[in-house]
Design a protein around this motif. Structure first.
Motif, PDB file in Angstrom:
ATOM      1  N   THR A  14       0.828  -1.202   0.000  1.00 34.02           N
ATOM      2  CA  THR A  14       0.000   0.000   0.000  1.00 34.02           C
ATOM      3  C   THR A  14       0.865   1.256   0.000  1.00 34.02           C
ATOM      4  O   THR A  14       0.540   2.242  -0.668  1.00 34.02           O
ATOM      5  N   ILE A  15       1.968   1.243   0.718  1.00 30.94           N
ATOM      6  CA  ILE A  15       2.883   2.391   0.708  1.00 30.94           C
ATOM      7  C   ILE A  15       3.473   2.589  -0.684  1.00 30.94           C
ATOM      8  O   ILE A  15       3.582   3.724  -1.171  1.00 30.94           O
ATOM      9  N   ILE A  16       3.844   1.496  -1.343  1.00 27.73           N
ATOM     10  CA  ILE A  16       4.348   1.594  -2.720  1.00 27.73           C
ATOM     11  C   ILE A  16       3.282   2.214  -3.621  1.00 27.73           C
ATOM     12  O   ILE A  16       3.577   3.074  -4.465  1.00 27.73           O
ATOM     13  N   GLY A  17       2.029   1.800  -3.447  1.00 30.17           N
ATOM     14  CA  GLY A  17       0.939   2.385  -4.221  1.00 30.17           C
ATOM     15  C   GLY A  17       0.757   3.865  -3.922  1.00 30.17           C
ATOM     16  O   GLY A  17       0.511   4.667  -4.831  1.00 30.17           O
ATOM     17  N   ALA A  18       0.911   4.245  -2.658  1.00 33.45           N
ATOM     18  CA  ALA A  18       0.789   5.656  -2.291  1.00 33.45           C
ATOM     19  C   ALA A  18       1.910   6.487  -2.905  1.00 33.45           C
ATOM     20  O   ALA A  18       1.681   7.616  -3.361  1.00 33.45           O
ATOM     21  N   VAL A  19       3.118   5.934  -2.927  1.00 37.63           N
ATOM     22  CA  VAL A  19       4.236   6.634  -3.574  1.00 37.63           C
ATOM     23  C   VAL A  19       3.943   6.811  -5.060  1.00 37.63           C
ATOM     24  O   VAL A  19       4.196   7.886  -5.633  1.00 37.63           O
ATOM     25  N   ASN A  20       3.386   5.795  -5.698  1.00 37.30           N
ATOM     26  CA  ASN A  20       3.028   5.907  -7.115  1.00 37.30           C
ATOM     27  C   ASN A  20       2.003   7.024  -7.313  1.00 37.30           C
ATOM     28  O   ASN A  20       2.121   7.823  -8.240  1.00 37.30           O
ATOM     29  N   TRP A  21       0.991   7.090  -6.440  1.00 32.78           N
ATOM     30  CA  TRP A  21      -0.010   8.158  -6.555  1.00 32.78           C
ATOM     31  C   TRP A  21       0.618   9.525  -6.322  1.00 32.78           C
ATOM     32  O   TRP A  21       0.242  10.512  -6.971  1.00 32.78           O
ATOM     33  N   GLY A  22       1.586   9.596  -5.418  1.00 32.67           N
ATOM     34  CA  GLY A  22       2.292  10.854  -5.206  1.00 32.67           C
ATOM     35  C   GLY A  22       3.063  11.280  -6.448  1.00 32.67           C
ATOM     36  O   GLY A  22       3.067  12.460  -6.816  1.00 32.67           O
ATOM     37  N   LEU A  23       3.717  10.317  -7.089  1.00 30.98           N
ATOM     38  CA  LEU A  23       4.434  10.623  -8.332  1.00 30.98           C
ATOM     39  C   LEU A  23       3.473  11.112  -9.418  1.00 30.98           C
ATOM     40  O   LEU A  23       3.794  12.045 -10.168  1.00 30.98           O
ATOM     41  N   ILE A  24       2.307  10.499  -9.479  1.00 28.54           N
ATOM     42  CA  ILE A  24       1.305  10.929 -10.465  1.00 28.54           C
ATOM     43  C   ILE A  24       0.849  12.349 -10.150  1.00 28.54           C
ATOM     44  O   ILE A  24       0.753  13.209 -11.036  1.00 28.54           O
ATOM     45  N   GLY A  25       0.557  12.605  -8.877  1.00 28.39           N
ATOM     46  CA  GLY A  25       0.045  13.916  -8.493  1.00 28.39           C
ATOM     47  C   GLY A  25       1.049  15.042  -8.647  1.00 28.39           C
ATOM     48  O   GLY A  25       0.706  16.139  -9.106  1.00 28.39           O
ATOM     49  N   PHE A  26       2.281  14.794  -8.262  1.00 26.39           N
ATOM     50  CA  PHE A  26       3.284  15.854  -8.298  1.00 26.39           C
ATOM     51  C   PHE A  26       3.980  15.996  -9.645  1.00 26.39           C
ATOM     52  O   PHE A  26       4.308  17.110 -10.064  1.00 26.39           O
ATOM     53  N   PHE A  27       4.229  14.890 -10.311  1.00 32.68           N
ATOM     54  CA  PHE A  27       5.061  14.932 -11.511  1.00 32.68           C
ATOM     55  C   PHE A  27       4.394  14.370 -12.768  1.00 32.68           C
ATOM     56  O   PHE A  27       5.038  14.291 -13.816  1.00 32.68           O
ATOM     57  N   ARG A  44      -2.471  -3.874 -14.600  1.00 30.54           N
ATOM     58  CA  ARG A  44      -3.796  -3.961 -13.968  1.00 30.54           C
ATOM     59  C   ARG A  44      -3.760  -4.874 -12.753  1.00 30.54           C
ATOM     60  O   ARG A  44      -4.432  -4.612 -11.754  1.00 30.54           O
ATOM     61  N   ILE A  45      -2.955  -5.929 -12.819  1.00 34.37           N
ATOM     62  CA  ILE A  45      -2.800  -6.813 -11.650  1.00 34.37           C
ATOM     63  C   ILE A  45      -2.146  -6.046 -10.508  1.00 34.37           C
ATOM     64  O   ILE A  45      -2.576  -6.147  -9.354  1.00 34.37           O
ATOM     65  N   VAL A  46      -1.121  -5.252 -10.816  1.00 38.40           N
ATOM     66  CA  VAL A  46      -0.453  -4.452  -9.779  1.00 38.40           C
ATOM     67  C   VAL A  46      -1.450  -3.491  -9.140  1.00 38.40           C
ATOM     68  O   VAL A  46      -1.529  -3.392  -7.907  1.00 38.40           O
ATOM     69  N   TYR A  47      -2.223  -2.785  -9.952  1.00 41.47           N
ATOM     70  CA  TYR A  47      -3.222  -1.855  -9.414  1.00 41.47           C
ATOM     71  C   TYR A  47      -4.247  -2.597  -8.551  1.00 41.47           C
ATOM     72  O   TYR A  47      -4.649  -2.117  -7.485  1.00 41.47           O
ATOM     73  N   ALA A  48      -4.677  -3.771  -9.001  1.00 43.95           N
ATOM     74  CA  ALA A  48      -5.665  -4.545  -8.247  1.00 43.95           C
ATOM     75  C   ALA A  48      -5.101  -5.013  -6.907  1.00 43.95           C
ATOM     76  O   ALA A  48      -5.792  -4.955  -5.876  1.00 43.95           O
TER      77      ALA A  48
END
Length: 69
Positions: A14-27, A44-48
């Motif tokens: 979940t932390i890895i997913g949050a970091v990914n969302w942070g990268l999307i939001g900021f950069f 899609r498997i990773v997102y799921a």
């Protein structure tokens, strides 16, 4: 696998997913799409899996509350 190991595994994913969302939001950079392709089966498997781990961690609220009693 005991519950504690599952908790830590789900938390790390979940932390890895949050970091990914942070990268999307900021950069505007989607690390999962960069590594696995844009909406490929693997991405899609990773997102799921990240989503399922996030849902699983909702149960921590109940377990944390019960420890305080």
């Amino acid at each position: 696998m005991n519950s504690k190991a599952l908790d830590y595994t789900a938390l790390v994913i979940t932390i890895i997913g949050a970091v990914n969302w942070g990268l999307i939001g900021f950069f505007k950079f989607d690390l999962v799409a960069f590594l696995f392709g844009d909406m490929t089966l693997l991405s899609r498997i990773v997102y799921a899996v990240v989503g399922l781990c996030g849902l699983y961690l909702i149960s921590m609220f109940g377990r944390i509350a019960s420890m305080g009693e």
